[in-house]
Design an enzyme around this catalytic site. Sequence first.
Site, PDB file in Angstrom:
ATOM      1  N   GLU A  57       0.875  -1.181   0.000  1.00 40.36           N
ATOM      2  CA  GLU A  57       0.000   0.000   0.000  1.00 40.36           C
ATOM      3  C   GLU A  57       0.906   1.223   0.000  1.00 40.36           C
ATOM      4  OE1 GLU A  57      -3.351   2.569   2.469  1.00 40.36           O
ATOM      5  OE2 GLU A  57      -2.372   0.903   3.502  1.00 40.36           O
ATOM      6  N   ASP A  82       5.045   4.640   3.683  1.00 42.21           N
ATOM      7  CA  ASP A  82       4.834   6.100   3.744  1.00 42.21           C
ATOM      8  C   ASP A  82       6.108   6.724   4.298  1.00 42.21           C
ATOM      9  OD1 ASP A  82       1.965   7.903   3.743  1.00 42.21           O
ATOM     10  OD2 ASP A  82       3.709   8.841   4.694  1.00 42.21           O
ATOM     11  N   ASP A 131      -0.976  12.187  -2.744  1.00 40.77           N
ATOM     12  CA  ASP A 131      -0.969  13.630  -3.016  1.00 40.77           C
ATOM     13  C   ASP A 131      -1.065  13.802  -4.532  1.00 40.77           C
ATOM     14  OD1 ASP A 131      -0.635  14.301  -0.296  1.00 40.77           O
ATOM     15  OD2 ASP A 131       1.491  13.820  -0.439  1.00 40.77           O
ATOM     16  N   THR A 212     -10.441   5.190   4.326  1.00 41.31           N
ATOM     17  CA  THR A 212      -9.188   5.717   4.879  1.00 41.31           C
ATOM     18  C   THR A 212      -9.468   7.068   5.537  1.00 41.31           C
ATOM     19  OG1 THR A 212      -8.401   7.084   3.054  1.00 41.31           O
ATOM     20  CG2 THR A 212      -7.991   4.710   2.869  1.00 41.31           C
ATOM     21  N   GLU A 215      -9.954   9.675   2.916  1.00 36.78           N
ATOM     22  CA  GLU A 215     -11.222   9.398   2.231  1.00 36.78           C
ATOM     23  C   GLU A 215     -12.381  10.013   3.012  1.00 36.78           C
ATOM     24  OE1 GLU A 215     -11.790   5.299   1.294  1.00 36.78           O
ATOM     25  OE2 GLU A 215     -13.909   5.546   0.816  1.00 36.78           O
TER      26      GLU A 215
HETATM   27  C1  LIG Z   1      -3.126  12.453   1.259  1.00 37.31           C
HETATM   28  S1  LIG Z   1      -2.201  11.359   2.225  1.00 37.31           S
HETATM   29  C2  LIG Z   1      -3.121   9.834   2.102  1.00 37.31           C
HETATM   30  C3  LIG Z   1      -2.864   8.924   3.256  1.00 37.31           C
HETATM   31  C4  LIG Z   1      -3.763   7.665   3.299  1.00 37.31           C
HETATM   32  N1  LIG Z   1      -3.562   6.807   2.176  1.00 37.31           N
HETATM   33  C5  LIG Z   1      -5.216   8.037   3.419  1.00 37.31           C
HETATM   34  O1  LIG Z   1      -5.954   7.839   2.446  1.00 37.31           O
HETATM   35  O2  LIG Z   1      -5.619   8.503   4.484  1.00 37.31           O
HETATM   36  C6  LIG Z   1      -0.802  11.049   1.186  1.00 37.31           C
HETATM   37  C7  LIG Z   1       0.333  10.326   1.893  1.00 37.31           C
HETATM   38  O3  LIG Z   1       1.390  10.091   0.964  1.00 37.31           O
HETATM   39  C8  LIG Z   1       2.627  10.210   1.630  1.00 37.31           C
HETATM   40  N2  LIG Z   1       3.649  10.462   0.602  1.00 37.31           N
HETATM   41  C9  LIG Z   1       3.632  11.430  -0.340  1.00 37.31           C
HETATM   42  N3  LIG Z   1       4.710  11.332  -1.142  1.00 37.31           N
HETATM   43  C10 LIG Z   1       5.426  10.269  -0.684  1.00 37.31           C
HETATM   44  C11 LIG Z   1       6.641   9.661  -1.091  1.00 37.31           C
HETATM   45  N4  LIG Z   1       7.337  10.096  -2.134  1.00 37.31           N
HETATM   46  N5  LIG Z   1       7.080   8.596  -0.403  1.00 37.31           N
HETATM   47  C12 LIG Z   1       6.392   8.121   0.674  1.00 37.31           C
HETATM   48  N6  LIG Z   1       5.221   8.658   1.096  1.00 37.31           N
HETATM   49  C13 LIG Z   1       4.753   9.715   0.435  1.00 37.31           C
HETATM   50  C14 LIG Z   1       2.413  11.340   2.621  1.00 37.31           C
HETATM   51  O4  LIG Z   1       3.312  11.283   3.700  1.00 37.31           O
HETATM   52  C15 LIG Z   1       0.965  11.101   3.051  1.00 37.31           C
HETATM   53  O5  LIG Z   1       0.852  10.336   4.234  1.00 37.31           O
END
Ligand SMILES: C[S@@+](CC[C@H](N)C(=O)[O-])C[C@H]1O[C@@H](n2cnc3c(N)ncnc32)[C@H](O)[C@@H]1O
Length: 233
Positions: A57, A82, A131, A212, A215
């Site tokens: 994931e 993450d 993101d 999530t 979400e």
């Molecule tokens: C908008 S959040 C979504 C988190 C989760 N999947 C949810 O739906 O609640 C995006 C996540 O992507 C992680 N993220 C963004 N770019 C990343 C990267 N290059 N490597 C690891 N994690 C990354 C951020 O730290 C963040 O926790």
Amino acid sequence: MSKSKLDKFAELGAFPNAYQNFSYAQPALVGKDGAPAQLQGAWGEAHFGNARPITLELACGRAEYTVGLARRFPERNFIGVDIKGNRIWFGARQALDEGLDNAAFLRTDITLLDCFFGPGEVAEIWITFPDPYLKKSKARKRLTAPRFLNLYRQLAGPGVVVHLKTDERRLHDWSLETVQEFGAELQSAEADIDAFKREHGAYPVPELEIPTYYERLHRDLGKAITYLRFCLP
Ligand SMILES: C[S@@+](CC[C@H](N)C(=O)[O-])C[C@H]1O[C@@H](n2cnc3c(N)ncnc32)[C@H](O)[C@@H]1O
């Protein structure tokens, strides 16, 4: 009382189901209590103790999919990835509390994943609410950009199935176009999974029932949730 970020970082470092990388220049994993962990090509043997298929994931945040899928599919292994340790902490804590031995957590930048997995070691990928990086200048950071599709193919080998769940319609549409140009086989593309459910009585795949954190935030704003599933060439 809720834990501080620092408490979560400290606890994550002591968890037996979490691994962390702290360097871009010299990527290396440490596990429980800072012990070096050599897992590339060896997750099955060295962490899970079995050779069952591994699902990643990506951008897992609190890792609801890693935990939710681990509950549903005890015969498979799951790893939430993450960069933010205080978010991963939630999933790792939950998995420990529930005794989910088939769930593990990896704190690293996703661009470094080829340092931590051997070719073909991954069987399936979920990308949950990444993101969107909507500015054109940031497009290469989107987790469905061609450089990431190449990375996934390297980790998983040809034929890997990738799921993208997002609230961002522009990311969904861009990804749809990008993966098709990449030569992927499109298996599902829904711009509104709830509209699909109203029409067909169920989501395109039952796993979409797992909510999530992000979400929930987006649903509260009335945004539609989209879903893309494709198979890499
Ligand atoms: C908008 S959040 C979504 C988190 C989760 N999947 C949810 O739906 O609640 C995006 C996540 O992507 C992680 N993220 C963004 N770019 C990343 C990267 N290059 N490597 C690891 N994690 C990354 C951020 O730290 C963040 O926790």
